[in-house]
Design an enzyme around this catalytic site. Structure first.
Site, mmCIF file in Angstrom:
data_model
loop_
_atom_site.group_PDB
_atom_site.id
_atom_site.type_symbol
_atom_site.label_atom_id
_atom_site.label_comp_id
_atom_site.label_asym_id
_atom_site.label_seq_id
_atom_site.Cartn_x
_atom_site.Cartn_y
_atom_site.Cartn_z
ATOM 1 C CD GLU A 293 42.730 -7.513 -0.632
ATOM 2 O OE1 GLU A 293 41.773 -8.292 -0.813
ATOM 3 O OE2 GLU A 293 43.055 -6.665 -1.478
ATOM 4 C CB CYS A 327 40.431 -14.240 4.383
ATOM 5 S SG CYS A 327 42.040 -14.419 3.625
HETATM 6 P P1 NAD Z 1 39.179 -7.681 12.678
HETATM 7 O O1 NAD Z 1 38.456 -6.888 11.651
HETATM 8 O O2 NAD Z 1 38.451 -8.018 13.924
HETATM 9 O O3 NAD Z 1 40.513 -6.929 13.134
HETATM 10 C C1 NAD Z 1 41.458 -6.429 12.204
HETATM 11 C C2 NAD Z 1 42.226 -5.296 12.873
HETATM 12 O O4 NAD Z 1 41.320 -4.214 13.116
HETATM 13 C C3 NAD Z 1 42.804 -5.677 14.242
HETATM 14 O O5 NAD Z 1 44.050 -5.043 14.409
HETATM 15 C C4 NAD Z 1 41.791 -5.127 15.210
HETATM 16 O O6 NAD Z 1 42.341 -4.817 16.472
HETATM 17 C C5 NAD Z 1 41.329 -3.875 14.506
HETATM 18 N N1 NAD Z 1 39.980 -3.453 14.884
HETATM 19 C C6 NAD Z 1 38.967 -4.220 15.380
HETATM 20 N N2 NAD Z 1 37.872 -3.461 15.579
HETATM 21 C C7 NAD Z 1 38.178 -2.219 15.197
HETATM 22 C C8 NAD Z 1 37.448 -0.993 15.144
HETATM 23 N N3 NAD Z 1 36.186 -0.918 15.533
HETATM 24 N N4 NAD Z 1 38.085 0.090 14.665
HETATM 25 C C9 NAD Z 1 39.361 0.022 14.249
HETATM 26 N N5 NAD Z 1 40.094 -1.104 14.286
HETATM 27 C C10 NAD Z 1 39.515 -2.206 14.754
HETATM 28 O O7 NAD Z 1 39.709 -9.005 11.943
HETATM 29 P P2 NAD Z 1 40.478 -10.248 12.566
HETATM 30 O O8 NAD Z 1 39.532 -10.993 13.465
HETATM 31 O O9 NAD Z 1 41.799 -9.863 13.105
HETATM 32 O O10 NAD Z 1 40.751 -11.112 11.248
HETATM 33 C C11 NAD Z 1 39.765 -11.905 10.680
HETATM 34 C C12 NAD Z 1 39.119 -11.230 9.498
HETATM 35 O O11 NAD Z 1 40.122 -10.857 8.572
HETATM 36 C C13 NAD Z 1 38.188 -12.159 8.739
HETATM 37 O O12 NAD Z 1 37.026 -11.454 8.358
HETATM 38 C C14 NAD Z 1 39.010 -12.558 7.524
HETATM 39 O O13 NAD Z 1 38.245 -12.953 6.404
HETATM 40 C C15 NAD Z 1 39.783 -11.313 7.269
HETATM 41 N N6 NAD Z 1 41.006 -11.585 6.508
HETATM 42 C C16 NAD Z 1 41.020 -11.283 5.183
HETATM 43 C C17 NAD Z 1 42.135 -11.548 4.405
HETATM 44 C C18 NAD Z 1 42.155 -11.225 2.944
HETATM 45 O O14 NAD Z 1 43.234 -11.218 2.359
HETATM 46 N N7 NAD Z 1 41.026 -10.953 2.335
HETATM 47 C C19 NAD Z 1 43.246 -12.155 4.998
HETATM 48 C C20 NAD Z 1 43.206 -12.449 6.356
HETATM 49 C C21 NAD Z 1 42.081 -12.155 7.102
#
Ligand code: NAD
Length: 542
Positions: A293, A327
């Site tokens: 998501e 999100c």
């Molecule tokens: P993010 O993508 O930065 O991080 C998510 C996870 O991935 C974290 O644990 C992070 O440490 C890890 N991560 C970061 N870079 C990585 C890489 N290069 N390789 C592997 N793992 C990596 O997201 P965030 O800032 O924690 O959350 C915000 C985002 O999440 C927004 O885009 C938001 O829209 C989305 N979100 C979506 C939903 C949904 O249900 N659609 C719900 C909540 C948040």
């Protein structure tokens, strides 16, 4: 052996506590906030139930007061990631054989521990570590998390009950096996409940999990892991490994036994994970289940027949609660020209009443954004908007990171409906408005549908029923969660299953049976009670 056909307790949504000023719950929570502020917790890696201090530490700060250290945490290194995978694989042997009602009991117990004993602890950790006000913390770290745990047990039972038809002499059955291998849960900072759901949903279905929590939500994540253990989760079923996402993912996605990933986060990271899985596809034993998501560029569309106060309220709550870091947050709006004067006046006057500041003062509606990179990214959009032709800064536009990462709730009015703040996910308290000519309502609905790569949430406001029906059809693919006369945030587990398509993810609907189906691999079993003993069919008697 207990051979009862058990009935699980009925699932219900956790009631939301109000936290009125002098209430017992407020006093208790304030005590817990102060207690957590007086500590520096040490967060270990937890593999196979063992707390490991790797010595490679970083700190957890309060976003509203970045000089305040809440915790230090130990980062997993490569050796710990490999150990977490082997411990998950080992633990799974017994775990998947445990009767499903025993598995259910562990997560139902966790739900009740969170609802009663640990509500203040998780709420306070979410307030201090992720900068949520008390209401935002309560609906997330207590209510939504408890709802996920209770409803997932109900959905598990619904899945297991779903059996094929049988016929005379034949008994058909369906076994819902856990996936072969381990599941990787990679969780975001913005919802404690999502972190809890991503690791526990696959585990509930008999899988074992390697959980990489967000470094920006570690305090709540750690407390949650401890609650799962207290609830009786066997060692190794969920392994908690804080650390560098890219390094951890590289090892995990390269492993033959990767059975699935349960991800919530940004679209860019999800795409990179999917690409890596594609590159490694010939290495895996099975095709990994990929559930993600991701981002959103969520909208509110105001029809000329809508009620102004309702739209303004939805705009403010939808765009600025939790600083727009949902999100589902509303980040673009479409207002008809004929209603613009009245709408603008009401919006500006309401915006002036919003208070921003520390989570410790309950009067604050808006708190800090999560960290320095987020602050810099959001301010970048605001600074560019201030210089751009055709963009008016209607409210806000200021920011200050001297003590905490504070960005004033900002409303931009844009002449170009494709301006960057109308199309890109900002993930901060910035709302862009496009005022459309009333006679171009149809073309504007096309814009709503086509402007961004995402399709997560959206809301339309109207009192004209024909207009509502038309918009519902026209905007069919623009959002996985579509709202009529309501803000596009605040989906409730079991009520509004959540998720979107296009760039917003695989739409596997968290908080529903559809999500849990991704964590099983069904086996059909046909048993013939009276197998034939002659290969010849009757028609061959000619
Ligand atoms: P993010 O993508 O930065 O991080 C998510 C996870 O991935 C974290 O644990 C992070 O440490 C890890 N991560 C970061 N870079 C990585 C890489 N290069 N390789 C592997 N793992 C990596 O997201 P965030 O800032 O924690 O959350 C915000 C985002 O999440 C927004 O885009 C938001 O829209 C989305 N979100 C979506 C939903 C949904 O249900 N659609 C719900 C909540 C948040």
């Amino acid at each position: 052996m207990n051979n009862a056909v058990v009935k699980i307790p009925e699932a219900y949504n956790e009631p939301i506590k109000e936290y009125l000023p002098a209430s017992t719950e407020t006093k208790r929570l304030k005590g817990e906030l102060n207690r957590q502020l007086s500590l520096t917790v040490e967060i270990p890696v937890i593999i196979n139930g063992e707390r490991i201090k790797t010595g490679k530490t970083d700190v957890v700060q309060c976003p509203h007061d970045h000089g305040h250290v809440l915790a230090t945490y130990h980062n997993a290194s490569e050796v710990h990631v490999k150990k977490a995978i082997s411990s998950a694989l080992e633990a799974k042997r017994k775990w998947e054989l445990m009767p499903w009602n025993q598995r259910a009991a562990i997560f139902l117990k966790a739900a009740d521990l969170i609802s009663q004993k640990y509500s203040s602890r998780l709420n306070a950790a979410t307030m201090l570590g992720q900068s949520k006000n008390v209401f935002q913390a309560e609906i997330d770290a207590t209510c939504e998390l408890v709802d996920f745990l209770r409803y997932n047990v109900k959905f598990m039972e619904d899945i297991y009950r779903n059996q094929p038809l049988s016929e005379k002499g034949i008994w058909n059955r369906m076994e819902y096996r856990a996936l072969e291998g381990f599941v990787f849960a990679l969780t975001p900072f913005n919802f404690t409940a999502i972190a809890g759901n991503l690791c526990s949903a696959p585990a509930l279905m008999g899988n074992s999990v390697v959980w990489k929590p967000s470094s920006a939500a570690l305090l709540s994540g750690y407390y949650l892991m401890e609650i799962f253990m207290e609830a009786g989760l066997p060692d190794g079923v969920i392994n908690f490994i804080p650390g560098n996402g890219a390094m951890i993912s590289d090892i995990v996605l390269n492993h033959r036994d990767l059975a699935g990933i349960h991800f919530t986060g940004s679209t860019a990271v999800f795409n990179s994970l999917w690409e890596k899985i594609g590159e490694n596809i010939s290495k895996y034993r099975s095709y990994p289940a990929i559930v993600g998501e991701t981002g959103g560029k969520d909208y509110i569309f105001m029809h000329p027949s809508a009620n102004t106060n309702q739209v303004v309220t939805a705009a403010i709550r939808g765009a600025f609660e939790y600083q727009g870091q949902k999100c589902s947050a509303c980040s673009r709006m479409y207002i008809p020209e004929s209603r613009w004067g009245e709408f603008k006046k009401t919006l500006v006057s309401e915006m002036q009443t919003i208070q921003m500041g520390s989570v410790m003062e309950f009067k604050n509606f808006v708190n800090a954004v999560i960290d320095e990179p987020s602050f810099a990214r959001i301010c970048g959009y605001i600074k560019r908007a201030q210089k751009a032709d055709g963009v008016e800064v209607l409210t806000g536009g200021t920011f200050d990171d001297s003590k905490g990462y504070f960005v004033d709730p900002t409303v931009l009015v844009v002449k170009d409906p494709e301006y960057e703040t109308m199309t890109r996910e900002i993930f901060g308290p910035v709302l862009s408005i496009y005022v459309y000519p009333d006679e171009q309502l149809d073309q504007t609905l096309d814009l709503v549908d086509k402007t961004s790569e995402y399709a997560l949430t959206g809301g339309v406001f109207a009192s004209d029923r024909q207009a509502i029906a038309d918009m519902e059809t026209r905007l069919s693919n623009s959002a996985g969660n579509f709202y009529i006369n309501d803000k596009p945030t605040g989906a409730v587990v079991g009520r509004q299953p959540f998720g979107g398509a296009r760039g917003s993810g695989t739409n596997d609907k968290a908080g529903s049976l559809m999500n849990l189906l991704r964590w099983v691999s069904p086996r059909t079993i046909k048993e013939n009670f009276v197998p034939p003993e002659d290969y010849q069919y009757p028609f061959m008697g000619e």
